[in-house]
Design an enzyme around this catalytic site. Structure first.
Site, mmCIF file in Angstrom:
data_model
loop_
_atom_site.group_PDB
_atom_site.id
_atom_site.type_symbol
_atom_site.label_atom_id
_atom_site.label_comp_id
_atom_site.label_asym_id
_atom_site.label_seq_id
_atom_site.Cartn_x
_atom_site.Cartn_y
_atom_site.Cartn_z
ATOM 1 N N ASP A 11 0.958 -1.331 0.180
ATOM 2 C CA ASP A 11 -0.215 -0.025 -0.052
ATOM 3 C C ASP A 11 0.752 0.979 -0.032
ATOM 4 O O ASP A 11 1.522 1.218 0.704
ATOM 5 C CB ASP A 11 -0.985 0.109 0.973
ATOM 6 C CG ASP A 11 -1.792 1.146 1.562
ATOM 7 O OD1 ASP A 11 -2.021 1.612 0.503
ATOM 8 O OD2 ASP A 11 -2.012 1.217 2.908
ATOM 9 N N ASN B 274 -0.169 4.424 -0.581
ATOM 10 C CA ASN B 274 -0.696 5.904 -0.219
ATOM 11 C C ASN B 274 -1.208 5.586 1.556
ATOM 12 O O ASN B 274 -2.071 6.935 1.394
ATOM 13 C CB ASN B 274 -1.704 6.340 -1.027
ATOM 14 C CG ASN B 274 -2.952 5.413 -1.811
ATOM 15 O OD1 ASN B 274 -3.076 3.885 -0.838
ATOM 16 N ND2 ASN B 274 -3.823 6.340 -1.725
ATOM 17 N N ASP C 31 -3.935 4.391 2.886
ATOM 18 C CA ASP C 31 -5.898 3.454 2.548
ATOM 19 C C ASP C 31 -5.583 2.267 3.128
ATOM 20 O O ASP C 31 -6.983 1.634 3.600
ATOM 21 C CB ASP C 31 -6.285 4.549 1.272
ATOM 22 C CG ASP C 31 -6.023 3.518 0.462
ATOM 23 O OD1 ASP C 31 -4.999 2.461 0.137
ATOM 24 O OD2 ASP C 31 -6.302 3.683 -0.736
ATOM 25 N N ASP D 63 -1.830 -0.990 -4.083
ATOM 26 C CA ASP D 63 -2.024 -0.727 -5.228
ATOM 27 C C ASP D 63 -0.802 -0.703 -6.025
ATOM 28 O O ASP D 63 0.251 -1.019 -5.932
ATOM 29 C CB ASP D 63 -2.379 1.313 -4.269
ATOM 30 C CG ASP D 63 -1.269 1.054 -3.606
ATOM 31 O OD1 ASP D 63 0.223 1.443 -3.796
ATOM 32 O OD2 ASP D 63 -1.602 1.850 -2.514
ATOM 33 N N ASP E 142 -4.677 -10.124 -15.921
ATOM 34 C CA ASP E 142 -5.603 -11.053 -15.156
ATOM 35 C C ASP E 142 -6.769 -10.611 -15.725
ATOM 36 O O ASP E 142 -7.484 -9.532 -16.415
ATOM 37 C CB ASP E 142 -6.624 -10.812 -14.350
ATOM 38 C CG ASP E 142 -6.890 -12.687 -13.333
ATOM 39 O OD1 ASP E 142 -7.539 -13.267 -14.110
ATOM 40 O OD2 ASP E 142 -6.337 -12.533 -12.653
ATOM 41 N N ASP F 266 -9.367 -15.546 -16.816
ATOM 42 C CA ASP F 266 -10.297 -16.213 -15.664
ATOM 43 C C ASP F 266 -11.015 -17.445 -16.326
ATOM 44 O O ASP F 266 -11.843 -16.754 -16.956
ATOM 45 C CB ASP F 266 -10.313 -15.318 -14.807
ATOM 46 C CG ASP F 266 -11.149 -15.584 -13.703
ATOM 47 O OD1 ASP F 266 -10.426 -16.248 -12.359
ATOM 48 O OD2 ASP F 266 -12.484 -15.326 -13.633
ATOM 49 N N GLU G 289 -6.566 -20.535 -16.446
ATOM 50 C CA GLU G 289 -7.722 -21.540 -15.858
ATOM 51 C C GLU G 289 -9.025 -21.649 -15.933
ATOM 52 O O GLU G 289 -9.960 -21.416 -16.501
ATOM 53 C CB GLU G 289 -7.751 -20.223 -14.919
ATOM 54 C CG GLU G 289 -8.431 -20.940 -13.290
ATOM 55 C CD GLU G 289 -9.389 -20.107 -12.345
ATOM 56 O OE1 GLU G 289 -9.507 -20.236 -11.545
ATOM 57 O OE2 GLU G 289 -10.523 -18.884 -13.453
ATOM 58 N N HIS H 277 -3.840 -16.796 -5.006
ATOM 59 C CA HIS H 277 -5.197 -16.611 -4.761
ATOM 60 C C HIS H 277 -6.730 -17.063 -4.009
ATOM 61 O O HIS H 277 -7.055 -16.765 -3.447
ATOM 62 C CB HIS H 277 -5.908 -15.292 -5.297
ATOM 63 C CG HIS H 277 -6.284 -15.298 -6.889
ATOM 64 N ND1 HIS H 277 -5.604 -16.028 -7.588
ATOM 65 C CD2 HIS H 277 -7.756 -15.179 -6.500
ATOM 66 C CE1 HIS H 277 -6.299 -15.749 -8.197
ATOM 67 N NE2 HIS H 277 -7.631 -15.659 -8.090
ATOM 68 N N ASP H 278 -6.810 -18.350 -4.811
ATOM 69 C CA ASP H 278 -7.854 -18.426 -4.373
ATOM 70 C C ASP H 278 -8.011 -20.113 -2.993
ATOM 71 O O ASP H 278 -8.471 -20.648 -2.881
ATOM 72 C CB ASP H 278 -8.453 -19.371 -5.760
ATOM 73 C CG ASP H 278 -9.121 -18.292 -6.442
ATOM 74 O OD1 ASP H 278 -9.453 -17.372 -5.507
ATOM 75 O OD2 ASP H 278 -8.927 -19.049 -7.474
HETATM 76 C C1 GLC Z 1 -11.639 -17.649 -10.637
HETATM 77 C C2 GLC Z 1 -10.695 -16.425 -9.910
HETATM 78 C C3 GLC Z 1 -11.086 -15.954 -8.881
HETATM 79 C C4 GLC Z 1 -12.875 -15.630 -8.734
HETATM 80 C C5 GLC Z 1 -13.887 -16.700 -10.101
HETATM 81 C C6 GLC Z 1 -14.695 -15.782 -10.754
HETATM 82 O O1 GLC Z 1 -11.646 -18.244 -10.278
HETATM 83 O O2 GLC Z 1 -9.290 -17.068 -9.653
HETATM 84 O O3 GLC Z 1 -10.338 -15.688 -7.390
HETATM 85 O O4 GLC Z 1 -13.106 -15.443 -7.541
HETATM 86 O O5 GLC Z 1 -12.501 -17.041 -10.958
HETATM 87 O O6 GLC Z 1 -13.860 -14.783 -11.112
HETATM 88 CA CA CA Z 2 -3.177 2.425 -1.600
#
Ligand code: GLC
Ligand code: CA
Length: 553
Positions: free
Chosen positions: A21, A23, A25, A29, A98, A198, A253, A326-327
Site C-alpha cells: 500500500d 498511499n 489507505d 495499489d 488477469d 480467468d 484457468e 489467491h484462491d
Molecule cells: C477465478 C478466480 C477467482 C474468482 C473467480 C470468479 O476462479 O481465480 O478468484 O473468484 O474466478 O472470477
Molecule cells: Ca493504497
C-alpha cells in the site's frame, strides 16, 4: 519441441489489494508494486501476473469488472499502469494481466443498460430468462453457493456462475465477442505480455438450460457444466483474433479439461500457451485436515498425481507448475501437518515443484513461507465466497464454530492477508489498518528479516530461481525430459531431468523420518540442497527429514 520465452520464464503472482500500500489507505495499489520492483528483480522473477486491477465494485476483489479500460481508483490510474509496465520492462520484467471475460460486474454499464432496457442490445450480452411461471429457471448452483439465477425487479432472471454481482457474459452473441477482442488487443497494444485467463471453461453454456438430476432439493454444481461442447469454437476465435497476433503468454484457468482435450488447450497450437493443472496443488483434496489420516499414504498418492500430471503434460504440451494462488490456503498448511511446518518442509515442497517441467509460478508471500491466518469470527473473513458458504451452511443447520474451522483451513482469505514486508506495524504493508487482518506471525515471517539471512526461505527461493534462469543447468531444467525415479520408497519423491548437455536428479524425502536411498547413478555434483551438509556415501544417500537434494548425474 519449440522454444518460447514463456517456457523459460519464472512468473510471480501479485494479488494487488494485499501486496503493498503506497498511499496508506490500507489497500495495496499499483504504486506499491512499482516501489517493490527491485525486490522482485532481486528475487529473480521475470513475469508478473497481476490479479485484476480494472475498475470494480470489489465484490470479488476485482474479479467483477465494471470498466475493462480503466484502472480502479483504489489501485491508482491508467498512467500508473503505464508506468508499471515501463519500469518493470527496464528491469527485464514482463507484465501479464488477469482477463476476466466469463462475467463482468452488475455495475458495468452494459448490465445497467440491460436492466433498464430489456430490449436493448446490451441485454443480449447476458443470459436473461423470463419464465412464464415466474420461478427460477433451473437447479444449477453457482460456484459461490445458491442458485446461479438472480431475479430482477421486472421478473427476469440472469445467470451468474459466481456471485450475483458477477453476471455471466453471453458468448453466443458475436457483437459482444468482438467487444471483448477489441478490449484484449487494446491492452496487448499497451505492451503487456499476455494474460492469465480467468474461469474460461465456463463461457459455453448448455443453452437448453435444462435442470440436472440431483438429490432431492439439492442444487446441481455449475462447475460440472464447464468445458461444455461447442466451447472450442469460441476459444479458437478468441485466439485467432487476439493472442495469435502477438507473441504473448496466455495461461488459462480452465478446470474441467480432460486429458484427451489437453492438446487442444495447451498443445503447440492450443488455445492457450498453457493451462493450470489443479490435480497436484494440494496434498489432499478433502479439507486439508490430516490429523486423522495416514499421512504417508497421502504423500504417496500425491506423488502419483504429480507424476501423472507431468507425464501427461509432457506428452501434449506445456503447463504452469504451481502450489499456491489467491484462491487457496497457504502451501505449508496445504502440504504438511501443523507440527511439520518448518524451514525444511517449506523449502522441500518448493524444490519438488520448482524443478518440474513447466513454467513455475510463485504466489506472493510463498517465497517467505507465509502460512494460513486464524480468523476468529465471520467478520474477519472478507471473501465473498466465505460469506455465501457460511450463510448456506448456517441455513443447513451447521454450527458457526465448525464452519469457521473449515473456512480457516481451506478459505481463500488465507492467501489474501497482507504481504509481510517487515516486523513493524501492519507488517510494513501500510501505515493504516489493512483491509484484511495481518497474519500474527509477521514479526517472525517477513521479507526484511529474510533478505540477509542465508538460511531463510526467501534466500532458498532465490537460489531455485537462479538455477532455473541463470545456471549451466537452465536448458536441462526448462527443456529436459521428466522421468520419475526411486519412487518405490515411501515418501521419497524423485525425478530425473535429462537435457541435451546435462542430467540432474531432484530427490526429496517428504517425511518427518530419515530414510535411505541406494542410487545407481554416479553423482557428479550436488547442485543444491536445503540442508547444509548431505549424507552421501558410495551412492547411498541418507535423506534427513524433509531434505531435498538436487544433484548432477
Ligand atoms: C477465478 C478466480 C477467482 C474468482 C473467480 C470468479 O476462479 O481465480 O478468484 O473468484 O474466478 O472470477
Ligand atoms: Ca493504497
Amino acid at each position: 519441441m519449440n522454444k518460447h520465452w514463456w517456457k523459460e520464464a519464472v512468473c510471480y503472482q501479485i494479488y494487488p489489494k494485499s501486496f503493498m500500500d503506497s498511499n496508506n489507505d490500507g489497500i495495496g495499489d499499483l504504486r506499491g508494486i512499482i516501489e517493490k520492483l527491485d525486490y522482485l528483480k532481486d528475487l529473480g522473477v521475470n513475469v508478473l501476473w497481476i490479479s485484476p486491477v480494472y475498475q470494480s465494485p470489489m465484490d470479488d476483489n476485482g474479479y467483477d469488472i465494471s470498466d475493462y479500460y480503466k484502472i480502479d481508483p483504489i489501485f491508482g490510474n491508467n498512467e500508473d499502469m503505464d508506468e508499471l509496465i515501463e519500469k518493470a520492462d527496464k528491469r527485464g520484467i514482463k507484465i501479464i494481466m488477469d482477463l476476466v471475460v466469463n462475467h463482468c460486474s452488475d455495475e458495468h454499464q452494459w448490465f445497467q443498460k440491460a436492466l433498464a432496457e430489456p430490449d436493448s442490445e446490451e441485454a443480449s450480452y447476458f443470459y436473461f430468462l423470463k419464465p412464464e411461471n415466474g420461478v427460477v429457471p433451473n437447479n444449477w448452483r453457482s460456484n459461490f453457493g445458491g442458485s446461479v439465477w438472480e431475479k430482477t425487479a421486472d421478473g427476469r432472471f440472469y445467470l451468474h456462475s459466481f456471485s450475483k454481482k458477477q453476471p455471466d457474459l453471453n458468448w453466443e452473441n458475436p457483437i459482444l465477442r468482438e467487444k471483448i477482442y477489441e478490449m484484449i488487443n487494446w491492452w496487448l497494444d499497451k505492451g503487456i505480455a499476455g494474460f492469465r485467463v480467468d474461469a474460461i471453461t465456463f463461457i459455453k453454456k448448455d443453452m437448453t438450460f435444462a435442470s440436472r438430476p440431483t438429490e432431492k432439493g439439492a442444487l446441481y454444481p455449475i462447475e460440472k457444466l464447464i468445458n461444455y461442447p461447442g466451447i472450442g469454437d469460441f476459444l479458437t476465435e478468441l485466439k485467432e483474433k487476439t493472442f495469435k497476433i502477438y507473441d504473448c503468454m496466455t495461461v488459462g484457468e480452465a478446470p474441467g479439461v480432460e486429458f484427451e482435450e489437453l492438446p487442444k488447450y495447451a498443445g503447440e497450437e492450443g488455445y492457450f500457451s498453457m493451462i493450470f493443472d489443479f490435480t497436484y496443488d494440494h496434498l489432499s483434496t478433502t479439507d486439508f485436515d490430516y490429523s486423522s489420516k495416514n499421512y504417508i499414504t497421502l504423500v504417496n498418492q500425491w506423488r502419483e498425481r504429480l507424476i501423472k500430471s507431468q507425464q501427461i503434460n509432457e506428452q501434449v504440451g506445456w503447463s504452469p507448475v504451481f502450489i499456491e494462488n489467491h484462491d487457496q490456503p497457504r502451501c505449508p498448511n496445504k502440504f504438511f501437518r501443523a507440527e511439520d511446518i518448518n524451514y525444511y518442509s517449506t523449502t522441500m515442497i518448493a524444490t519438488i515443484y520448482f524443478m518440474l517441467r513447466g513454467t513455475p509460478f510463485i504466489y506472493q508471500g510463498q517465497e517467505l513461507g507465509m502460512t494460513n491466518t486464524n480468523m476468529t469470527s465471520i467478520e474477519d473473513f472478507k471473501d465473498v465466497m466465505a460469506h455465501t458458504e457460511y450463510k448456506e451452511a448456517i441455513a443447513q443447520g451447521k454450527k458457526a464454530e465448525e464452519i469457521l474451522k473449515v473456512l480457516n483451513r481451506k478459505g481463500r482469505d488465507n492467501a489474501r492477508t497482507p504481504f509481510q514486508w517487515e516486523g513493524s506495524i501492519n507488517a510494513g504493508f501500510s501505515k493504516s489498518e489493512p483491509w484484511i487482518k495481518v497474519n500474527e506471525n509477521y514479526t517472525e515471517v517477513n521479507a526484511k528479516a529474510q533478505l540477509y539471512d542465508e538460511r531463510s526461505v526467501l534466500a532458498y527461493y532465490k537460489k531455485l530461481v537462479r538455477l532455473r534462469r541463470e545456471s549451466v543447468y537452465c536448458d536441462t531444467i526448462v527443456y529436459g525430459s521428466f522421468e520419475p525415479c526411486y519412487n518405490d520408497i515411501d515418501g521419497v519423491i524423485a525425478y530425473l531431468r535429462k537435457g541435451t548437455d546435462s542430467s540432474i536428479i531432484v530427490m526429496s524425502n517428504y517425511n518427518s523420518e530419515s530414510c535411505e536411498v541406494k542410487i545407481k547413478e554416479n553423482i557428479k555434483a550436488v547442485i543444491l540442497s536445503n540442508y547444509e551438509t548431505q549424507d552421501i556415501k558410495d551412492n547411498q544417500i541418507n535423506l534427513k527429514p524433509y531434505e531435498s537434494i538436487i544433484f548432477e548425474v
